[in-house]
Scaffold this active site. Structure first.
Site, PDB file in Angstrom:
ATOM      1  N   SER A 102       0.852  -1.189   0.000  1.00 25.99           N
ATOM      2  CA  SER A 102       0.000   0.000   0.000  1.00 25.99           C
ATOM      3  C   SER A 102       0.884   1.233   0.000  1.00 25.99           C
ATOM      4  CB  SER A 102      -0.887   0.015   1.257  1.00 25.99           C
ATOM      5  OG  SER A 102      -1.554   1.257   1.394  1.00 25.99           O
TER       6      SER A 102
ATOM      7  N   TYR B  72      -2.204  -1.009  10.280  1.00 31.58           N
ATOM      8  CA  TYR B  72      -2.322  -1.292   8.851  1.00 31.58           C
ATOM      9  C   TYR B  72      -1.063  -0.814   8.133  1.00 31.58           C
ATOM     10  CZ  TYR B  72      -3.865  -1.187   4.006  1.00 31.58           C
ATOM     11  OH  TYR B  72      -3.953  -1.379   2.653  1.00 31.58           O
TER      12      TYR B  72
END
Length: 253
Positions: A136, A149
């Site tokens: 990401s 995350y």
């Protein structure tokens, strides 16, 4: 990478980016199987003509069972896309966040490792194949309301780098896909400026099709994240993104 005539497994591909990538690989001429936990989503994908595999990446026995089922049905499997990912808000001032942190790491990082471990012997025996890991932009430019995350995806980046080094010479390549905010169901709520899924997938396919295939698949919208430290924009961007801490329930009002 030639996207036609491949045999692809996408783990965590029952929705969003994974589901769209499954469609793009299939449209290019590849055989595609999708693994996930949702019976409803798997049923829908089966209706589209995809192979489907039930798999829970947090359960080693489930991963092993899924591997055996996949290889029995698709002995020519040459591409494994591993993209388990959950995004949870956490307020680090509240120790109760730990459960969310542990779940995130077990799914995003350890789940990825479980899948890679399951299929590495097969790909190495073939002497050719590709792992595509999915990280990401948040791995490189943290989004403060989702700290674990960010940490889990940064860890998958580092793991991908090490995996590539260890598999050098085996014929198995490692490609890292680095999505920015993409307009899937979850991201639309967090970021109204997220990149449309169709645009993202089109750019990803173009990059994957390059020869040689880039080690990192970076669409234009991800470059800001990937190179923030190099470009000297990191501190300002983190400060901007820290304004989103107001979205945490305990900090509203």
């Amino acid at each position: 990478m030639d996207l036609s005539n491949r045999t692809v497994l996408i783990v965590g591909g029952t929705s969003g980016i994974g589901r769209e990538l499954a469609r793009r690989f299939a449209a290019a001429g590849s055989t595609v199987a999708v693994g996930g936990r949702s019976p409803e989503a798997l049923s829908e994908l089966a209706g589209e003509g995809f192979g489907t595999i039930s798999i829970d990446v947090t359960d080693s026995a489930s991963v092993a069972s899924a591997r055996d089922a996949v290889l029995a049905r698709y002995p020519e499997l040459d591409t494994v896309v591993t993209m388990p990912g959950i995004m949870l808000l956490e307020d680090l001032r509240d120790p109760a966040h730990f459960e969310a942190a542990a779940t995130t790491i077990d799914t995003n990082l350890v789940g990825t490792i479980r899948v890679i471990d399951a299929f590495t012997p097969h790909l190495v025996r073939r002497g050719a194949g590709t792992f595509i890991t999915v990280t990401s932009g948040i791995a490189f430019l943290p989004f403060p309301p989702m700290p674990t995350y960010a940490a889990s995806k940064a860890a998958v980046h580092a793991y991908s780098e090490a995996l590539r080094a260890q598999l050098d010479g085996t014929g198995v390549s490692v490609v890292e896909l680095v999505p920015p905010a993409v307009a899937t169901a979850g991201q639309e709520k967090v970021n109204p400026h997220a990149l449309p899924l169709d645009d993202f997938a089109t750019e990803v396919v173009q990059l994957l099709s390059e020869d040689p295939t880039p080690r990192e698949i970076l669409v234009k919208a991800a470059l800001m994240h990937r190179w923030a430290e190099r470009d000297g924009t990191y501190d300002d961007l983190v400060a901007q993104r820290s304004q989103a801490l107001a979205m945490l329930p305990s900090r509203e009002g």
